[in-house]
Scaffold this active site. Structure first.
Site, mmCIF file in Angstrom:
data_model
loop_
_atom_site.group_PDB
_atom_site.id
_atom_site.type_symbol
_atom_site.label_atom_id
_atom_site.label_comp_id
_atom_site.label_asym_id
_atom_site.label_seq_id
_atom_site.Cartn_x
_atom_site.Cartn_y
_atom_site.Cartn_z
ATOM 1 N N GLY A 153 0.818 -1.214 0.000
ATOM 2 C CA GLY A 153 0.000 0.000 0.000
ATOM 3 C C GLY A 153 0.847 1.257 0.000
ATOM 4 O O GLY A 153 0.610 2.187 -0.783
ATOM 5 N N TYR A 154 1.849 1.298 0.865
ATOM 6 C CA TYR A 154 2.738 2.459 0.951
ATOM 7 C C TYR A 154 3.482 2.668 -0.361
ATOM 8 O O TYR A 154 3.537 3.788 -0.892
ATOM 9 C CB TYR A 154 3.716 2.255 2.104
ATOM 10 C CG TYR A 154 4.706 3.374 2.295
ATOM 11 C CD1 TYR A 154 4.295 4.611 2.773
ATOM 12 C CD2 TYR A 154 6.054 3.177 2.026
ATOM 13 C CE1 TYR A 154 5.211 5.644 2.962
ATOM 14 C CE2 TYR A 154 6.974 4.198 2.216
ATOM 15 C CZ TYR A 154 6.549 5.428 2.686
ATOM 16 O OH TYR A 154 7.454 6.447 2.872
ATOM 17 N N ALA A 155 4.039 1.588 -0.908
ATOM 18 C CA ALA A 155 4.790 1.695 -2.159
ATOM 19 C C ALA A 155 3.899 2.168 -3.301
ATOM 20 O O ALA A 155 4.343 2.922 -4.170
ATOM 21 C CB ALA A 155 5.445 0.363 -2.502
#
Length: 245
Positions: A153-155
């Site tokens: 999700g962050y990436a």
């Protein structure tokens, strides 16, 4: 140096971690710094005091980077207080780690709101207001190349930032404004360290040939160059990670 000569920087997420190091470095470079922070008044005050103790000039403003009204007010204040805006650093970000199969959509929405929408809203205002000779510096992450489990999700939010940065650079053709993204590797900040055991931290520190975690000052050094003398770097993502990827 007068206010009309001095460069003026807005740094989102500028009261802690990498953002604080960037705020202090740009102030040491002679720029007036407007520090935008999410909600921790104590940290924001401490950062302003550190800048002023070192002879710099800074003001802290609480602002939701994803709120267009708050962002307009942030730029208004910078212009009213210091005369204009030359540098915008989008360092605000949140990270929630989870395997994709277990990921909460609320967490995903929060990351997209701050990391991507926030960069978009700040970038839109910056495109309208940054003066000729200025710089817009967004933040990505080396995880977009490392493909580490639990970071999906962050990436994903940061890969989107990498995509929009060179497009904005081209949209600002003829205005002498650079737009780049900085992609740190594992860096010793609370954003990275929180929730990790020592074994994980030690293992990730040895992923790069320098065999240490990055320091916020390492990242701030690159931002300082992009915010000042590095005028021939434009539309790029700069990986600042000690050689991990």
């Amino acid at each position: 140096m007068t206010d009309t000569q001095r460069r003026v920087a807005i740094v989102t997420g500028g009261s802690r971690g990498i953002g604080r190091a960037v705020s202090e470095r740009l102030a040491a470079d002679g720029q007036a710094v407007v520090i935008a922070y999410a909600g921790n008044d104590v940290e924001a005050k401490a950062t302003v005091e550190a800048v002023e103790a070192a002879g710099g000039n800074a003001v802290a403003v609480q602002a939701d980077v994803a709120d267009e009204t708050a962002v307009r007010s942030l730029f208004d204040l910078a212009e009213q207080r210091f005369g204009g805006v030359d540098v915008v650093v989008n360092a605000a970000g949140i990270m929630v780690l989870s395997p994709l199969a277990d990921a909460g959509l609320d967490d995903l929405d929060r990351m997209f709101r701050t990391n991507l929408r926030g960069t978009f809203v700040i970038g839109r205002e910056a495109a309208r207001r940054v003066r000729s000779g200025g710089a817009i510096i967004n933040f990505s992450t080396s995880v977009t190349r490392l493909n580490l489990p639990t970071y999906s999700g962050y990436a994903a939010t940061k890969a989107a930032v990498e995509a929009l940065s060179p497009i904005l650079a081209k949209e600002l053709r003829g205005r002498d404004i650079t737009v780049n993204a900085v992609a740190p590797g594992p860096t010793a900040t609370s954003l990275f360290l929180d929730g990790k055991d020592q074994e994980t931290i030690d293992r990730m520190a040895k992923m790069n040939p320098m065999e240490r975690l990055g320091r916020p000052e390492d990242i701030a050094e690159v931002v300082s160059s992009l915010a000042g003398p590095a005028r021939w770097i434009n539309g790029q993502t700069i990986f600042v990670n000690g050689g991990v990827a």
